[in-house]
Enzyme design. Structure first.
Site, PDB file in Angstrom:
ATOM      1  N   SER A 108     -31.954 -83.634   7.717  1.00 12.87           N
ATOM      2  CA  SER A 108     -32.007 -82.174   7.681  1.00 12.87           C
ATOM      3  C   SER A 108     -31.124 -81.636   8.796  1.00 12.87           C
ATOM      4  CB  SER A 108     -33.449 -81.698   7.886  1.00 12.87           C
ATOM      5  OG  SER A 108     -33.486 -80.324   8.188  1.00 12.87           O
ATOM      6  N   SER A 109     -30.563 -80.457   8.573  1.00 16.34           N
ATOM      7  CA  SER A 109     -29.694 -79.865   9.598  1.00 16.34           C
ATOM      8  C   SER A 109     -30.463 -79.447  10.841  1.00 16.34           C
ATOM      9  CB  SER A 109     -28.943 -78.664   9.020  1.00 16.34           C
ATOM     10  OG  SER A 109     -29.851 -77.702   8.524  1.00 16.34           O
ATOM     11  N   CYS A 110     -31.801 -79.449  10.779  1.00 16.93           N
ATOM     12  CA  CYS A 110     -32.578 -79.097  11.972  1.00 16.93           C
ATOM     13  C   CYS A 110     -32.527 -80.184  13.041  1.00 16.93           C
ATOM     14  CB  CYS A 110     -34.030 -78.794  11.596  1.00 16.93           C
ATOM     15  SG  CYS A 110     -34.975 -80.235  11.084  1.00 16.93           S
ATOM     16  N   TYR A 137     -40.640 -82.249  13.049  1.00 18.75           N
ATOM     17  CA  TYR A 137     -39.931 -82.663  11.836  1.00 18.75           C
ATOM     18  C   TYR A 137     -38.538 -83.175  12.174  1.00 18.75           C
ATOM     19  CZ  TYR A 137     -37.781 -82.228   7.182  1.00 18.75           C
ATOM     20  OH  TYR A 137     -37.132 -82.480   6.003  1.00 18.75           O
ATOM     21  N   LYS A 141     -36.808 -86.936  11.572  1.00 21.21           N
ATOM     22  CA  LYS A 141     -35.554 -87.148  10.854  1.00 21.21           C
ATOM     23  C   LYS A 141     -34.518 -87.864  11.726  1.00 21.21           C
ATOM     24  CE  LYS A 141     -36.453 -85.577   6.773  1.00 21.21           C
ATOM     25  NZ  LYS A 141     -36.424 -86.503   5.622  1.00 21.21           N
ATOM     26  N   HIS A 180     -39.784 -72.421   2.410  1.00 16.85           N
ATOM     27  CA  HIS A 180     -38.627 -72.045   3.217  1.00 16.85           C
ATOM     28  C   HIS A 180     -38.212 -70.607   2.902  1.00 16.85           C
ATOM     29  CE1 HIS A 180     -38.205 -76.516   3.543  1.00 16.85           C
ATOM     30  NE2 HIS A 180     -37.906 -76.173   4.775  1.00 16.85           N
TER      31      HIS A 180
END
Length: 312
Positions: A108-110, A137, A141, A180
């Site tokens: 994920s881009s987070c 989270y 990842k 989201h």
């Protein structure tokens, strides 16, 4: 991969796994291994080992994850880090143990630092503090990325990591608390239209900028990368284009046909100020997204109307 390859899609009933499964089926792949969460608890290591021992998948897409928006991430912090860590570790280790040819891990881009330079390049990983609301989270990842790197380094396994931007599309989660931003807006505007409300309230100031990718485009990119990319470094998947939350809300308002006004609750968190992926590496390999944002939102809204209020 060829159309006879044994391919395991972990998380095939989620939006991303569903899109990957749909793409594979539509392109003639006939030997898919699919299990629902009722059939296989990915948190149970022995159950995951038994699946790999029995089925012997050659290629593995790790799309299974516990996901949610700002509220869910910030509320269920222990659940998000624990469940994502244990699921990805079980699948990645099983792929190693039972000799899978290749594995693609979806992150994920987070994972990128909250205040990293924009657009976000792959090398920015671990260069600064994370956004606090989804840190558990993100850490899970990041651990998945590092697991893939470690199995590559120690055992020579062809395990790759793909970092998608914000996703939306067919089979999205429209839960009022756990969704989201884009599906949350779709549901909010639809309900406001149906109930004849005068306004819709949006969390935050509306100024943060976000990038959105249609899930079916991501699916195509994942199959492309499974075939064309074997690098150690993670690779971003996105559109290279962003817009403000206010602009997104105006677009969703138009698609859903809501006629009222927008209000912004500035007491609610904005999250990261901007999150745009640098997709130069992906473009150089020869892949670009196909679905314009407004078209994708319209397709997602049609899916929402067909399956309205199905909570996931």
């Amino acid at each position: 991969m060829d159309t006879n390859s044994k391919i395991y899609v972990a998380g095939h009933r989620g939006m991303v796994g569903g899109a990957i499964t749909r793409y594979l089926k539509n392109n003639g792949y006939r030997n898919l291994i699919l299990r629902t969460s009722a059939e296989l608890d990915l948190r149970n290591q022995q159950a995951v080992f038994d699946l790999f021992d029995t089925e012997q998948p050659e290629y593995v897409f790790v799309a299974a994850a516990k996901v949610g928006g700002i509220l869910a991430n910030n509320t269920y912090r222990a659940d998000f880090i624990y469940e994502n860590l244990i699921m990805e570790a079980n699948i990645i280790h099983a792929a190693f143990r039972y000799g899978a040819k290749k594995l693609l891990f979806l992150g994920s881009s987070c994972i990128y630092p909250k205040l990293a330079p924009q657009p976000l390049k792959e090398e920015y990983l671990l260069t600064g503090p994370l956004e606090s609301t989804n840190e558990p989270y993100a850490i899970a990842k990041i651990a998945g990325i590092k697991l893939c790197e470690a199995y590559r380094d120690q055992y020579g396994k062809n395990f790759i990591s793909v970092m998608p931007t914000n996703l939306y599309g067919i089979g999205d989660n429209y839960h009022p608390e756990n969704s989201h931003v884009l599906p949350a807006l779709v549901r909010r505007f639809h309900e406001a239209k149906e109930e004849g409300r005068a306004s819709v309230t949006i969390w935050g100031s509306g100024t943060p900028r976000r990038e959105f990718l249609f899930a079916d485009d991501l699916a195509e990119a994942c199959v492309f990368l499974m075939d064309q990319y074997s690098g150690r470094e993670l690779i971003n998947v996105g559109t290279g284009e962003d817009l403000t939350i206010r602009e997104l809300a105006e677009m969703v308002k138009e698609v859903t046909g809501f006629q009222g006004t927008l209000e912004f609750d500035r007491d609610k968190p904005d999250g990261t100020p901007r999150k745009l992926l640098d997709v130069a590496k992906l473009h150089a390999l020869g892949w670009k997204h196909k679905t314009p944002l407004r078209e994708g939102i319209a397709r997602a809204y049609e899916d929402f109307l067909r399956n309205a209020y199905v909570e996931r």
